[in-house]
Design a protein around this motif. Structure first.
Motif, PDB file in Angstrom:
ATOM      1  N   SER A 144       0.832  -1.208   0.000  1.00 37.10           N
ATOM      2  CA  SER A 144       0.000   0.000   0.000  1.00 37.10           C
ATOM      3  C   SER A 144       0.863   1.253   0.000  1.00 37.10           C
ATOM      4  CB  SER A 144      -0.928  -0.011   1.221  1.00 37.10           C
ATOM      5  OG  SER A 144      -1.696   1.173   1.277  1.00 37.10           O
ATOM      6  N   CYS A 145       1.935   1.240   0.802  1.00 35.58           N
ATOM      7  CA  CYS A 145       2.853   2.380   0.837  1.00 35.58           C
ATOM      8  C   CYS A 145       3.546   2.570  -0.510  1.00 35.58           C
ATOM      9  CB  CYS A 145       3.898   2.187   1.932  1.00 35.58           C
ATOM     10  SG  CYS A 145       3.252   2.251   3.625  1.00 35.58           S
ATOM     11  N   LEU A 146       3.887   1.465  -1.178  1.00 37.24           N
ATOM     12  CA  LEU A 146       4.510   1.547  -2.494  1.00 37.24           C
ATOM     13  C   LEU A 146       3.597   2.252  -3.493  1.00 37.24           C
ATOM     14  CD1 LEU A 146       6.194  -1.950  -2.942  1.00 37.24           C
ATOM     15  CD2 LEU A 146       7.347   0.254  -3.093  1.00 37.24           C
ATOM     16  N   ASP A 147       2.305   1.980  -3.384  1.00 33.91           N
ATOM     17  CA  ASP A 147       1.343   2.610  -4.286  1.00 33.91           C
ATOM     18  C   ASP A 147       1.363   4.137  -4.169  1.00 33.91           C
ATOM     19  OD1 ASP A 147       0.411   0.410  -5.565  1.00 33.91           O
ATOM     20  OD2 ASP A 147      -1.539   0.352  -4.585  1.00 33.91           O
ATOM     21  N   GLU A 148       1.750   4.635  -2.994  1.00 40.28           N
ATOM     22  CA  GLU A 148       1.730   6.071  -2.754  1.00 40.28           C
ATOM     23  C   GLU A 148       2.980   6.780  -3.260  1.00 40.28           C
ATOM     24  OE1 GLU A 148       0.927   6.745   1.376  1.00 40.28           O
ATOM     25  OE2 GLU A 148      -0.739   5.314   1.430  1.00 40.28           O
ATOM     26  N   LEU A 149       4.010   6.031  -3.614  1.00 37.28           N
ATOM     27  CA  LEU A 149       5.250   6.641  -4.093  1.00 37.28           C
ATOM     28  C   LEU A 149       5.091   7.157  -5.519  1.00 37.28           C
ATOM     29  CD1 LEU A 149       8.077   4.154  -2.999  1.00 37.28           C
ATOM     30  CD2 LEU A 149       7.514   6.359  -1.963  1.00 37.28           C
ATOM     31  N   PRO A 150       5.781   8.252  -5.866  1.00 36.20           N
ATOM     32  CA  PRO A 150       5.881   8.645  -7.280  1.00 36.20           C
ATOM     33  C   PRO A 150       6.510   7.504  -8.071  1.00 36.20           C
ATOM     34  CG  PRO A 150       6.703  10.389  -5.852  1.00 36.20           C
ATOM     35  CD  PRO A 150       6.503   9.190  -4.973  1.00 36.20           C
ATOM     36  N   LEU A 151       6.127   7.386  -9.326  1.00 33.35           N
ATOM     37  CA  LEU A 151       6.582   6.261 -10.134  1.00 33.35           C
ATOM     38  C   LEU A 151       8.102   6.155 -10.191  1.00 33.35           C
ATOM     39  CD1 LEU A 151       5.772   3.935 -12.050  1.00 33.35           C
ATOM     40  CD2 LEU A 151       5.951   5.579 -13.930  1.00 33.35           C
TER      41      LEU A 151
END
Length: 205
Positions: A144-151
């Motif tokens: 879930s945290c990864l989803d929030e990172l800029p690409l």
């Protein structure tokens, strides 16, 4: 007898040996699919198969002109997947930022306690019961945290920590300078640690 390395297999495939391609596919398919799935995130999970298959199709199409050129086959493969994922995200109407510093003020936060020493993996080699359940939930939280990172930052983190590429290879795969890749990874780790902090803090006591 050791298996042929990737470069040897790709050269054999370019000469028409279909079995060489099958070996490459079996060797890298799981890691590549995981990378594509996590790179696209939850919102575009349904397109993971499309990007995965298109990446291998590009390998097939490029077999006759492929040359190592200083990068490993794996790095080249992940570069193809990264390009294809960006294409899909842009076509879907999503803004794809490439600036690692976007939205940041000053130096990124860094943990200063021993509790973070083994993050993102637990220190114990064998987990059981409540500990195992905790780290399974932590894994879900990490995604879930990864989803929030800029690409750009998510790509650097996945290539380095999830797929084991060196920073040099991360830079090659993302087609950026070494320092840019290093900075993106540093910001990604800072943001992930912040995002995970509330979840992991009780375990660290």
């Amino acid at each position: 007898m050791s298996s042929p390395d990737d470069d040897t297999l790709m050269a054999a495939y370019a000469q028409g040996e279909a079995a060489a391609f099958e070996q490459l596919y079996e060797r890298h398919r799981q890691a590549l699919y995981r990378f594509v799935r996590r790179l696209l995130g939850t919102a575009h999970a349904a397109q993971a198969d499309e990007v995965f298959q298109d990446t291998w199709l590009r390998v097939v199409q490029a077999r006759a002109r492929w040359q190592p050129q200083g990068a490993s086959f794996r790095t080249w493969l992940f570069t193809l997947a990264h390009h294809r994922a960006i294409d899909l995200l842009r076509k879907s109407g999503r803004e794809v930022a490439v600036d690692a510093f976007e939205g940041e003020d000053g130096e990124p936060w860094q943990p200063d306690t021993a509790a973070w020493q083994h993050w993102p993996a637990p220190a114990a080699a064998t987990l059981q019961g409540d500990e195992l359940a905790f780290w399974r939930r932590a894994g879900e939280r990490l995604l879930s945290c990864l989803d929030e990172l800029p690409l750009a930052q998510r790509s650097a983190f996945l290539l380095h920590h999830d797929d084991g590429l060196s920073l040099d290879d991360v830079a090659r795969a993302l087609e950026v300078g070494f320092e840019t890749a290093k900075t993106r990874l540093r910001y990604a780790m800072s943001k992930l640690r912040t995002c995970m902090g509330a979840y992991l803090a009780p375990e660290s006591r």
